[in-house]
Motif scaffolding. Sequence first.
Motif, PDB file in Angstrom:
ATOM      1  N   PHE A 171       0.846  -1.194   0.000  1.00 57.89           N
ATOM      2  CA  PHE A 171       0.000   0.000   0.000  1.00 57.89           C
ATOM      3  C   PHE A 171       0.885   1.249   0.000  1.00 57.89           C
ATOM      4  O   PHE A 171       1.852   1.339   0.755  1.00 57.89           O
ATOM      5  CB  PHE A 171      -0.896   0.001   1.231  1.00 57.89           C
ATOM      6  N   ASN A 172       0.564   2.207  -0.872  1.00 56.90           N
ATOM      7  CA  ASN A 172       1.325   3.451  -0.951  1.00 56.90           C
ATOM      8  C   ASN A 172       0.361   4.639  -0.901  1.00 56.90           C
ATOM      9  O   ASN A 172      -0.670   4.638  -1.579  1.00 56.90           O
ATOM     10  CB  ASN A 172       2.139   3.518  -2.243  1.00 56.90           C
ATOM     11  N   LEU A 173       0.747   5.635  -0.114  1.00 61.07           N
ATOM     12  CA  LEU A 173      -0.090   6.827   0.040  1.00 61.07           C
ATOM     13  C   LEU A 173       0.812   8.052   0.068  1.00 61.07           C
ATOM     14  O   LEU A 173       1.847   8.059   0.737  1.00 61.07           O
ATOM     15  CB  LEU A 173      -0.891   6.756   1.340  1.00 61.07           C
ATOM     16  N   ARG A 174       0.420   9.079  -0.655  1.00 61.11           N
ATOM     17  CA  ARG A 174       1.185  10.323  -0.696  1.00 61.11           C
ATOM     18  C   ARG A 174       0.231  11.496  -0.571  1.00 61.11           C
ATOM     19  O   ARG A 174      -0.854  11.505  -1.152  1.00 61.11           O
ATOM     20  CB  ARG A 174       1.962  10.422  -2.014  1.00 61.11           C
ATOM     21  N   ASP A 175       0.632  12.494   0.214  1.00 59.90           N
ATOM     22  CA  ASP A 175      -0.218  13.684   0.362  1.00 59.90           C
ATOM     23  C   ASP A 175       0.664  14.916   0.495  1.00 59.90           C
ATOM     24  O   ASP A 175       1.788  14.852   0.997  1.00 59.90           O
ATOM     25  CB  ASP A 175      -1.113  13.553   1.603  1.00 59.90           C
ATOM     26  N   GLU A 176       0.144  16.032   0.009  1.00 59.79           N
ATOM     27  CA  GLU A 176       0.763  17.336   0.188  1.00 59.79           C
ATOM     28  C   GLU A 176      -0.307  18.284   0.697  1.00 59.79           C
ATOM     29  O   GLU A 176      -1.417  18.321   0.166  1.00 59.79           O
ATOM     30  CB  GLU A 176       1.351  17.856  -1.122  1.00 59.79           C
ATOM     31  N   GLU A 177       0.036  19.037   1.735  1.00 65.15           N
ATOM     32  CA  GLU A 177      -0.935  19.945   2.347  1.00 65.15           C
ATOM     33  C   GLU A 177      -0.336  21.333   2.473  1.00 65.15           C
ATOM     34  O   GLU A 177       0.812  21.496   2.874  1.00 65.15           O
ATOM     35  CB  GLU A 177      -1.358  19.438   3.724  1.00 65.15           C
ATOM     36  N   ASP A 178      -1.125  22.340   2.118  1.00 68.32           N
ATOM     37  CA  ASP A 178      -0.747  23.738   2.283  1.00 68.32           C
ATOM     38  C   ASP A 178      -1.597  24.348   3.383  1.00 68.32           C
ATOM     39  O   ASP A 178      -2.829  24.241   3.361  1.00 68.32           O
ATOM     40  CB  ASP A 178      -0.961  24.508   0.981  1.00 68.32           C
ATOM     41  N   VAL A 179      -0.937  24.999   4.352  1.00 67.03           N
ATOM     42  CA  VAL A 179      -1.627  25.594   5.497  1.00 67.03           C
ATOM     43  C   VAL A 179      -1.204  27.049   5.623  1.00 67.03           C
ATOM     44  O   VAL A 179      -0.016  27.374   5.507  1.00 67.03           O
ATOM     45  CB  VAL A 179      -1.301  24.842   6.796  1.00 67.03           C
ATOM     46  N   VAL A 180      -2.166  27.928   5.864  1.00 64.85           N
ATOM     47  CA  VAL A 180      -1.899  29.343   6.121  1.00 64.85           C
ATOM     48  C   VAL A 180      -2.498  29.699   7.469  1.00 64.85           C
ATOM     49  O   VAL A 180      -3.669  29.436   7.722  1.00 64.85           O
ATOM     50  CB  VAL A 180      -2.518  30.247   5.032  1.00 64.85           C
ATOM     51  N   VAL A 181      -1.682  30.298   8.357  1.00 65.87           N
ATOM     52  CA  VAL A 181      -2.162  30.684   9.683  1.00 65.87           C
ATOM     53  C   VAL A 181      -1.757  32.125   9.959  1.00 65.87           C
ATOM     54  O   VAL A 181      -0.749  32.618   9.452  1.00 65.87           O
ATOM     55  CB  VAL A 181      -1.596  29.764  10.790  1.00 65.87           C
ATOM     56  N   GLY A 182      -2.561  32.800  10.786  1.00 68.62           N
ATOM     57  CA  GLY A 182      -2.241  34.166  11.188  1.00 68.62           C
ATOM     58  C   GLY A 182      -2.758  35.185  10.206  1.00 68.62           C
ATOM     59  O   GLY A 182      -3.561  34.891   9.315  1.00 68.62           O
ATOM     60  N   GLY A 183      -2.305  36.424  10.403  1.00 68.05           N
ATOM     61  CA  GLY A 183      -2.759  37.502   9.543  1.00 68.05           C
ATOM     62  C   GLY A 183      -4.201  37.883   9.823  1.00 68.05           C
ATOM     63  O   GLY A 183      -4.752  37.610  10.885  1.00 68.05           O
ATOM     64  N   LYS A 184      -4.830  38.504   8.843  1.00 64.42           N
ATOM     65  CA  LYS A 184      -6.209  38.952   9.001  1.00 64.42           C
ATOM     66  C   LYS A 184      -7.213  37.872   8.641  1.00 64.42           C
ATOM     67  O   LYS A 184      -8.415  38.026   8.869  1.00 64.42           O
ATOM     68  CB  LYS A 184      -6.447  40.192   8.134  1.00 64.42           C
ATOM     69  N   GLU A 185      -6.730  36.781   8.051  1.00 66.73           N
ATOM     70  CA  GLU A 185      -7.621  35.715   7.630  1.00 66.73           C
ATOM     71  C   GLU A 185      -7.587  34.577   8.637  1.00 66.73           C
ATOM     72  O   GLU A 185      -6.586  34.364   9.336  1.00 66.73           O
ATOM     73  CB  GLU A 185      -7.215  35.186   6.248  1.00 66.73           C
TER      74      GLU A 185
END
Length: 537
Positions: free
Chosen positions: A124-138
Amino acid sequence: MKKKVLRIILVLLVAGAGGLFGLQFWLRGQVERSRLIAEMEKGWNCRADIESTSLNLFCSPAIVEIRGLRLVPWDEEVAKPLNSRAEIDPARVLLSADKIDLAVSLGDLIHRRAVIQRLHVQNFNLRDEEDVVVGGKEKESHESLLDLLFSRPDDFEDVEVELVPSKLKETASASAGLNRVRMSLFHGGVLAPASAAGIAAGQDSPKASSEHSVTKRKRKRARRDRERKPFKASDLIMALTAEEVSVGNAHIDLFERRTVLDKDGGIAERRERRTVFDRVSVVLTDLDVAPEDLARHNRCSLQLEGSISLNQKIMAGDEPPLSQTLARFEVTGSGFVRPFNAESGVWDPDFTIKARVGKGAVLGGVPLKEALRKKDMKKLGEWGIDLGDVALGGVLGEDATADVHYFRGGKLIVKSDTRLVFPDYEVTLRDGSWFNTHEDLHRATCILLIGPDLSRRVLSQAKVHVAKKYGGDIVGLAAEAAVQAALMDKLGRLEYKFISKGRLSKPTQEWDNPIGDVAEFLKQNGAAILESLFNKK
């Protein structure tokens, strides 16, 4: 009469055989390759491929076998017949399995009970990429390839975009930073976040639907902003039990890009983290889930083994990038899992595991002198205590065993004192210490024991320092005795108690100081200590 009976028996046999073959024909249609692919592409935002499927009803239990399963992000090939599609690019595969074997009782299915005797997934093979943005006005935002892959197709819409070279380069450049997070667009009609530079160079570019345009698939705003309905035990159409569910030789690669914004919306810090699980074997046994009675039927036993590595790179302001190996080790463990929250019924797996980390494991850490608060460093400096390059990490000199409680979301709680032995020192994590790698947070109550040889060197340095600063060898001997009484155990090891908290990547440690200010201590206790020293001579 006998002939009539024989004829009736013959008719029943023929009818029964016909019914069995009819059932087999119907079931074969349900697990036929093209049907399974169509169902996956209908329910998920993906392109699927399967090499072959087979079904054997002439055994008990019935056996279903699936070979060569692969899932990639949606692309324009989905609209084509299977035999007309282009080959899948291996670099785009997010999930794959060489072989899936399922052994299930058909009789139980008829009575609305899913009794799995065996479910095994190999390679079994699994790959993931995640983009996270924290802080600021949003508010915090995040998007991952797997989130997009397993979203519903009607959450997206297809748009035609003109291929303008300058715009493509601009998009590629932006996708290396914050805009790549907000685009959330797939390869094959959408820009994949894997290689912005590659896109600018003409690699991994979206497949053009015409000479001057490309079809992109993007999430509809209304669909993107809504809360996802959590999966609940009540969504199961029947009670579920399984004698064994296993995954063999699994490889899981999880990559996260986290962008921290300042109050004005500028980029304060970028952090890239890769977690890799390799040669993983997981076996679940005695699975028992009854949606209507989770208080008594919501558990399975667990055994696991494999290797784990955790690396990260931090880029903040004008400082040079900092690359860290946070962990690299082999682990085995056993315990049990409660898949659902018994009160809410929501999918919320809760693991209780006794784990063993093997000798030779690398557990990264920063030197104590970099993590200690300034006022604690000042107190140690007053006593002449220099811990040099001692860090909460290194290469394990012995196997380490821990009882841990792991929650969905990455939080791990140590349920008993855990001893980590390194070459010149050892660290004990006290019961109740916790770590959350996903949030980069922790709070751990620790005891550091420095080996006898290093302790003697530290003690000697303290004696010389105090004697030089506060007036002669006698005072140095008094300071040495004070440090021994307050900080040393019976084996001649310095014992250092502290609390480590805050970010895992940049921890803060608070020293539990039992000896206080050196000048005040010598003023109040020096005479008694000196008298004791002279009486020993």
